[in-house]
Every structure is written in C-alpha cells, then in structure tokens.
Write an enzyme that holds these catalytic residues in place. Structure first.
Site, PDB file in Angstrom:
ATOM      1  N   ASP A  46       0.839  -1.207   0.000  1.00 14.36           N
ATOM      2  CA  ASP A  46       0.000   0.000   0.000  1.00 14.36           C
ATOM      3  C   ASP A  46       0.871   1.252   0.000  1.00 14.36           C
ATOM      4  OD1 ASP A  46      -2.485  -1.228  -0.048  1.00 14.36           O
ATOM      5  OD2 ASP A  46      -2.547  -1.461   2.133  1.00 14.36           O
ATOM      6  N   GLY A  47       2.017   1.185   0.710  1.00 14.33           N
ATOM      7  CA  GLY A  47       2.943   2.323   0.754  1.00 14.33           C
ATOM      8  C   GLY A  47       3.458   2.665  -0.640  1.00 14.33           C
ATOM      9  N   THR A 162      -8.372   2.784   7.442  1.00 18.86           N
ATOM     10  CA  THR A 162      -7.770   1.563   7.981  1.00 18.86           C
ATOM     11  C   THR A 162      -6.280   1.754   8.284  1.00 18.86           C
ATOM     12  OG1 THR A 162      -7.529   0.896   5.672  1.00 18.86           O
ATOM     13  CG2 THR A 162      -9.345  -0.091   6.907  1.00 18.86           C
ATOM     14  N   ALA A 163      -5.756   2.948   8.016  1.00 17.10           N
ATOM     15  CA  ALA A 163      -4.320   3.198   8.197  1.00 17.10           C
ATOM     16  C   ALA A 163      -4.088   3.936   9.529  1.00 17.10           C
ATOM     17  CB  ALA A 163      -3.788   3.959   6.986  1.00 17.10           C
ATOM     18  N   LYS A 166      -6.981   4.322  12.040  1.00 15.92           N
ATOM     19  CA  LYS A 166      -7.370   3.180  12.876  1.00 15.92           C
ATOM     20  C   LYS A 166      -6.456   3.083  14.100  1.00 15.92           C
ATOM     21  CE  LYS A 166      -8.403  -1.738  12.725  1.00 15.92           C
ATOM     22  NZ  LYS A 166      -7.555  -2.128  13.865  1.00 15.92           N
ATOM     23  N   ALA A 186      -4.324  11.622  21.216  1.00 15.02           N
ATOM     24  CA  ALA A 186      -4.019  11.919  22.628  1.00 15.02           C
ATOM     25  C   ALA A 186      -4.450  13.324  23.040  1.00 15.02           C
ATOM     26  CB  ALA A 186      -2.527  11.709  22.899  1.00 15.02           C
ATOM     27  N   GLN A 224       2.529   9.891   3.005  1.00 13.98           N
ATOM     28  CA  GLN A 224       3.907   9.659   3.478  1.00 13.98           C
ATOM     29  C   GLN A 224       4.767  10.920   3.375  1.00 13.98           C
ATOM     30  OE1 GLN A 224       2.766   9.083   0.579  1.00 13.98           O
ATOM     31  NE2 GLN A 224       4.311   8.807  -0.990  1.00 13.98           N
TER      32      GLN A 224
HETATM   33  P1  NAP Z   1       5.246   2.959   6.597  1.00 11.98           P
HETATM   34  O1  NAP Z   1       5.395   3.479   7.995  1.00 11.98           O
HETATM   35  O2  NAP Z   1       6.423   2.331   5.918  1.00 11.98           O
HETATM   36  O3  NAP Z   1       4.037   1.892   6.525  1.00 11.98           O
HETATM   37  C1  NAP Z   1       2.839   2.094   7.151  1.00 11.98           C
HETATM   38  C2  NAP Z   1       1.958   0.830   7.099  1.00 11.98           C
HETATM   39  O4  NAP Z   1       0.648   1.282   6.781  1.00 11.98           O
HETATM   40  C3  NAP Z   1       2.347  -0.223   6.058  1.00 11.98           C
HETATM   41  O5  NAP Z   1       2.207  -1.500   6.655  1.00 11.98           O
HETATM   42  C4  NAP Z   1       1.328  -0.018   4.965  1.00 11.98           C
HETATM   43  O6  NAP Z   1       1.011  -1.198   4.234  1.00 11.98           O
HETATM   44  C5  NAP Z   1       0.119   0.402   5.771  1.00 11.98           C
HETATM   45  N1  NAP Z   1      -0.892   1.137   5.025  1.00 11.98           N
HETATM   46  C6  NAP Z   1      -0.740   2.119   4.108  1.00 11.98           C
HETATM   47  N2  NAP Z   1      -1.939   2.522   3.662  1.00 11.98           N
HETATM   48  C7  NAP Z   1      -2.867   1.762   4.294  1.00 11.98           C
HETATM   49  C8  NAP Z   1      -4.279   1.714   4.255  1.00 11.98           C
HETATM   50  N3  NAP Z   1      -4.992   2.540   3.483  1.00 11.98           N
HETATM   51  N4  NAP Z   1      -4.919   0.830   5.071  1.00 11.98           N
HETATM   52  C9  NAP Z   1      -4.224   0.001   5.881  1.00 11.98           C
HETATM   53  N5  NAP Z   1      -2.879  -0.006   5.964  1.00 11.98           N
HETATM   54  C10 NAP Z   1      -2.212   0.881   5.177  1.00 11.98           C
HETATM   55  O7  NAP Z   1       4.734   4.193   5.718  1.00 11.98           O
HETATM   56  P2  NAP Z   1       4.401   4.268   4.175  1.00 11.98           P
HETATM   57  O8  NAP Z   1       4.494   2.900   3.571  1.00 11.98           O
HETATM   58  O9  NAP Z   1       5.181   5.375   3.582  1.00 11.98           O
HETATM   59  O10 NAP Z   1       2.864   4.685   4.259  1.00 11.98           O
HETATM   60  C11 NAP Z   1       2.469   5.940   4.765  1.00 11.98           C
HETATM   61  C12 NAP Z   1       1.242   5.675   5.580  1.00 11.98           C
HETATM   62  O11 NAP Z   1       1.656   5.093   6.813  1.00 11.98           O
HETATM   63  C13 NAP Z   1       0.493   6.913   6.005  1.00 11.98           C
HETATM   64  O12 NAP Z   1      -0.424   7.319   5.014  1.00 11.98           O
HETATM   65  C14 NAP Z   1      -0.177   6.453   7.291  1.00 11.98           C
HETATM   66  O13 NAP Z   1      -1.495   5.996   7.050  1.00 11.98           O
HETATM   67  C15 NAP Z   1       0.637   5.272   7.749  1.00 11.98           C
HETATM   68  N6  NAP Z   1       1.178   5.567   9.064  1.00 11.98           N
HETATM   69  C16 NAP Z   1       0.628   4.916  10.128  1.00 11.98           C
HETATM   70  C17 NAP Z   1       1.045   5.197  11.402  1.00 11.98           C
HETATM   71  C18 NAP Z   1       0.392   4.471  12.532  1.00 11.98           C
HETATM   72  O14 NAP Z   1      -0.465   3.605  12.277  1.00 11.98           O
HETATM   73  N7  NAP Z   1       0.724   4.791  13.775  1.00 11.98           N
HETATM   74  C19 NAP Z   1       2.052   6.131  11.646  1.00 11.98           C
HETATM   75  C20 NAP Z   1       2.604   6.783  10.545  1.00 11.98           C
HETATM   76  C21 NAP Z   1       2.143   6.500   9.246  1.00 11.98           C
HETATM   77  P3  NAP Z   1       2.036  -1.938   3.251  1.00 11.98           P
HETATM   78  O15 NAP Z   1       2.908  -2.761   4.149  1.00 11.98           O
HETATM   79  O16 NAP Z   1       1.143  -2.757   2.360  1.00 11.98           O
HETATM   80  O17 NAP Z   1       2.810  -0.873   2.522  1.00 11.98           O
END
Ligand code: NAP
Length: 269
Positions: A46-47, A162-163, A166, A186, A224
């Site tokens: 997804d990233g 879902t990202a 959630k 928070a 990202q």
């Molecule tokens: P990353 O930190 O390398 O990966 C973030 C994770 O989020 C990966 O496992 C990715 O799946 C998953 N993801 C991305 N879009 C998703 C979606 N729509 N639904 C469910 N899971 C999803 O960062 P990145 O690959 O550059 O992606 C940036 C995204 O990371 C941001 O848009 C944000 O949503 C997410 N993120 C989450 C958190 C958190 O949950 N605390 C913190 C920072 C960022 P894949 O393994 O398939 O790539």
C-alpha cells in the site's frame, strides 16, 4: 494501452517489475509509457501505491491504478506477485472498467505571507507539533467547534480509515461513503480543557479548518509526505472533487480486505 510500472526497490518487487515489463514489451496491445500512462501498475505494498499516486498526482483524473502486492493483501493492491501473466491478459482485454474512491483536498496557508499550498491525500493528513502540546482551534463549516489540546489530529479518507486513523482509534469507513473523518491523537481532557473526545465524520458539503495557536514548529503530513519548514497559519480539509480510479479487472470487497488484514481467516476455529 499505455502502461507505467512503479515499484519499490525491494528485490521481489524489482523481479516482478522486470517480468511485467518483459511481458508488456512482448504484447501487441500494450506499450510501456512512464510519462503519459493510461494505467499505472504499482508493485510493492500500500505504501508503494501511495508513492505512485503522488508521483502521478497531475494525471489522477486520467489514469487508472492497479496494485500488485509482493507481501500481503493490501487496501490498494488486488494482485499477487505470482499472477503477473493473468494481469497482463486482463490489461490486453481491458474495456475501461474502474472503481473509484474519495480523496482529501488540503489547503495550507502560512503566516510568512507566502502563497498557499494545495495538496491531495489518498490516506490522510495529520497535524502535530514537533515538541510539546499542539493547541489549535478547530472549525467545522467555518464555525468554531472546539479548542484542541493534545498530540495532534488525523484527517482521513474512507480508504485511509484503515491506516493511521485506525491506530488512533478512528472508525473504519466504507469507501462507498464520501466523507472525511477527524480523529484525535491523545487529546487532553480534564476540568479545564475539553475536546469532543471521539472521532467525527464530516460530509462533502462541509470543511474542517485547523488553526494552530502557535504557527511555528508544526508538522503537517500528507500520506507519506512531510511539511515542517514553514509557519502554518491554517489548514482546511474537504472531500476532493477528484477521485482515484482503479482498473476493476478483479475487485476485492472492502470488508473482505478489512477482515483479511485485521482479523484473519481462521474464524471457524
Ligand atoms: P510505513 O510506515 O512504511 O508503513 C505504514 C503501514 O501502513 C504499512 O504497513 C502499509 O502497508 C500500511 N498502510 C498504508 N496505507 C494503508 C491503508 N490505506 N490501510 C491500511 N494499511 C495501510 O509508511 P508508508 O508505507 O510510507 O505509508 C504511509 C502511511 O503510513 C500513512 O499514510 C499512514 O497511514 C501510515 N502511518 C501509520 C502510522 C500508525 O499507524 N501509527 C504512523 C505513521 C504513518 P504496506 O505494508 O502494504 O505498505
């Protein structure tokens, strides 16, 4: 049909991209075109699809995306890395079918009087402070809604729900809804400071504006991507008029993806 391949630099993804490229080059109906594609195939997770979306941001209205996953089933990836031949055959028999999802418009104004920035997110945007508590006024449809204090706010699309959303306790929203979700990170809630304390969901007719009380040292993310270097005056969010399109040769139902990603398939045990 003109195809672009967009992969991450992992070994499996490079191998899949190479195989895909060879199959496309030997096809009479398909041609590789990185600059002006009709279909963008992302190879990774997804990233990687998020990066591909931002890379082809200017062409969003004209291209359809296809996601091949080289790890696990994702929210934007329908094809497995061992199904490349099937995918190429589907591309050769394409009849333009697609499914589309909402995007988030972001308008940022700065207190340095420089011009505003306009961005579009596929997953979400977050506003946080580099250090200390973020204090901000939150307006919904131009009316002051609350004075927020806490780590920050996460504003997401339905497919982004879902990202990050959630992880901070937001609800999962089906992408059949055209809506923006605001989830707190928070928040401080006590006798002095008060926020709504739960995620809120806003329709496409309404905007959400966040005005940080201190314009310096704020961090703004758009998927990202990161913006840290300018003093933020206000950020306005609304559902975009634009949408992202995916070629619909096969389509995994949204709730099936959710179950597959977060619950697993051993429900009968
Ligand atoms: P990353 O930190 O390398 O990966 C973030 C994770 O989020 C990966 O496992 C990715 O799946 C998953 N993801 C991305 N879009 C998703 C979606 N729509 N639904 C469910 N899971 C999803 O960062 P990145 O690959 O550059 O992606 C940036 C995204 O990371 C941001 O848009 C944000 O949503 C997410 N993120 C989450 C958190 C958190 O949950 N605390 C913190 C920072 C960022 P894949 O393994 O398939 O790539």
């Amino acid at each position: 049909m003109r195809i672009a391949i967009y992969g991450n630099d992992r070994k499996t993804s490079s191998e899949v991209a190479t195989k895909l490229s060879q199959l496309i080059q030997s096809s009479d109906e398909l041609v590789l075109d990185e600059l002006n594609p009709e279909v963008v195939i992302s190879v990774g997770g997804d990233g990687t699809l998020l990066s591909a979306f931002h890379h082809y941001n200017d062409l969003t209205e004209k291209v359809r995306f296809v996601g091949i996953h080289t790890g696990h089933l994702g929210f934007y990836t329908d094809w497995r890395d061992n199904e490349v031949e099937q995918l190429v055959s589907s591309l050769e028999h394409d009849n333009g079918q697609s499914v589309s999802y909402p995007l988030l418009d972001i308008e940022v104004s700065y207190s340095d009087r420089g011009s505003n920035d306009y961005m579009v997110a596929l997953n979400e945007s977050t506003v946080k402070k580099l250090f200390g508590t973020m204090v901000a006024k939150v307006y919904i449809k131009d009316q002051l809604f609350e004075n927020f204090r806490g780590d920050g706010l996460c504003i997401s699309t339905p497919t982004g729900s879902t990202a990050y959303n959630k992880s901070v306790g937001g609800a999962i929203i089906s992408p059949n809804f055209n809506a923006v979700q605001v989830a707190e990170m928070a928040s401080i809630n006590n006798r002095v400071f008060r926020t709504i304390g739960s995620p809120i969901i806003v329709p496409p007719t309404e905007s959400v504006t966040i005005v940080p009380m201190v314009s310096l040292h704020n961090v703004l993310t758009c998927d990202q991507l990161l913006i840290v270097d300018r003093p933020i005056k206000a950020i306005t969010y609304r559902i975009s008029q634009r949408r992202i399109y995916f070629a619909k040769y096969r389509h995994t139902h949204f709730w099936e993806r959710v179950g597959n990603s977060f619950i697993g398939d051993d429900l009968d045990d």
